[in-house]
Design a protein around this motif. Structure first.
Motif, short mmCIF file in Angstrom:
data_model
loop_
_atom_site.label_atom_id
_atom_site.label_comp_id
_atom_site.label_asym_id
_atom_site.label_seq_id
_atom_site.Cartn_x
_atom_site.Cartn_y
_atom_site.Cartn_z
N LEU A 27 -39.31 70.93 10.69
CA LEU A 27 -39.78 70.28 11.92
C LEU A 27 -38.73 70.20 13.02
O LEU A 27 -39.05 70.49 14.17
CB LEU A 27 -40.33 68.89 11.61
CG LEU A 27 -41.81 68.86 11.25
CD1 LEU A 27 -42.24 67.45 10.93
CD2 LEU A 27 -42.66 69.42 12.35
N PRO A 28 -37.47 69.83 12.75
CA PRO A 28 -36.49 69.80 13.84
C PRO A 28 -36.27 71.17 14.48
O PRO A 28 -36.19 71.28 15.71
CB PRO A 28 -35.21 69.30 13.18
CG PRO A 28 -35.67 68.56 11.98
CD PRO A 28 -36.91 69.26 11.53
N ASP A 29 -36.23 72.22 13.67
CA ASP A 29 -36.07 73.56 14.22
C ASP A 29 -37.28 73.97 15.04
O ASP A 29 -37.15 74.59 16.10
CB ASP A 29 -35.85 74.57 13.10
CG ASP A 29 -34.54 74.36 12.37
OD1 ASP A 29 -33.61 73.80 12.99
OD2 ASP A 29 -34.46 74.75 11.19
N THR A 30 -38.46 73.61 14.57
CA THR A 30 -39.68 73.93 15.29
C THR A 30 -39.74 73.20 16.62
O THR A 30 -40.08 73.79 17.65
CB THR A 30 -40.91 73.57 14.43
OG1 THR A 30 -40.81 74.24 13.17
CG2 THR A 30 -42.20 73.97 15.11
N ALA A 31 -39.37 71.93 16.62
CA ALA A 31 -39.36 71.15 17.86
C ALA A 31 -38.32 71.70 18.84
O ALA A 31 -38.58 71.78 20.05
CB ALA A 31 -39.08 69.68 17.56
N ARG A 32 -37.17 72.09 18.33
CA ARG A 32 -36.13 72.65 19.18
C ARG A 32 -36.60 73.96 19.81
O ARG A 32 -36.40 74.20 21.01
CB ARG A 32 -34.86 72.89 18.35
CG ARG A 32 -33.62 73.11 19.15
CD ARG A 32 -32.37 73.19 18.27
NE ARG A 32 -32.16 71.93 17.54
CZ ARG A 32 -32.21 71.80 16.21
NH1 ARG A 32 -32.44 72.84 15.45
NH2 ARG A 32 -32.01 70.63 15.63
N ALA A 33 -37.23 74.81 19.03
CA ALA A 33 -37.74 76.09 19.54
C ALA A 33 -38.85 75.85 20.57
O ALA A 33 -38.91 76.55 21.59
CB ALA A 33 -38.26 76.94 18.40
N LEU A 34 -39.69 74.87 20.33
CA LEU A 34 -40.75 74.55 21.29
C LEU A 34 -40.16 74.06 22.61
O LEU A 34 -40.60 74.46 23.68
CB LEU A 34 -41.69 73.50 20.70
CG LEU A 34 -42.87 73.09 21.57
CD1 LEU A 34 -43.80 74.26 21.78
CD2 LEU A 34 -43.60 71.93 20.93
N GLY A 35 -39.15 73.21 22.53
CA GLY A 35 -38.50 72.71 23.74
C GLY A 35 -37.82 73.83 24.52
O GLY A 35 -37.90 73.89 25.75
N LYS A 36 -37.17 74.73 23.81
CA LYS A 36 -36.52 75.86 24.47
C LYS A 36 -37.55 76.75 25.15
O LYS A 36 -37.36 77.21 26.27
CB LYS A 36 -35.72 76.66 23.43
CG LYS A 36 -34.87 77.74 24.01
CD LYS A 36 -34.03 78.38 22.92
CE LYS A 36 -33.13 79.44 23.49
NZ LYS A 36 -32.31 80.07 22.46
N SER A 37 -38.66 76.99 24.48
CA SER A 37 -39.73 77.81 25.05
C SER A 37 -40.31 77.16 26.30
O SER A 37 -40.60 77.84 27.29
CB SER A 37 -40.84 78.03 24.04
OG SER A 37 -40.36 78.71 22.92
N MET A 38 -40.47 75.85 26.28
CA MET A 38 -41.00 75.15 27.45
C MET A 38 -40.02 75.24 28.62
O MET A 38 -40.44 75.41 29.76
CB MET A 38 -41.28 73.68 27.11
CG MET A 38 -42.46 73.47 26.18
SD MET A 38 -43.99 74.10 26.85
CE MET A 38 -44.21 73.02 28.22
#
Length: 73
Positions: A27-38
């Motif tokens: 989950l932390p990696d997924t949230a980080r990737a989502l934030g970077k994509s945004m």
């Protein structure tokens, strides 16, 4: 009809489903990737908006032979 569409228990269900699907370690990696994509999406949208504002005076297609725009080349 949709006055209370997003209640606190809806958010809880979404979080639980995400934990079950991705696991607590990912989950932390997924949230980080989502934030970077945004961030990338926002910066690209800003760049496109800035490019669009600067190109309003420029011709959008190739100039026809013999036209005044063709003589600029």
């Amino acid at each position: 009809m949709l006055r209370n569409a997003l209640e606190p228990w809806h958010i809880l269900v979404v979080v639980l489903v995400m934990v079950v699907l991705f696991g607590s370690k990912k989950l932390p990696d997924t949230a980080r990737a989502l934030g970077k994509s945004m961030r990338i999406l926002k910066s690209e949208a800003r760049a496109m908006k800035a490019d669009g504002a600067g190109e309003t005076a420029a011709p959008s297609g190739p100039a026809a032979p013999g036209s005044p725009a063709d003589s600029r080349r």
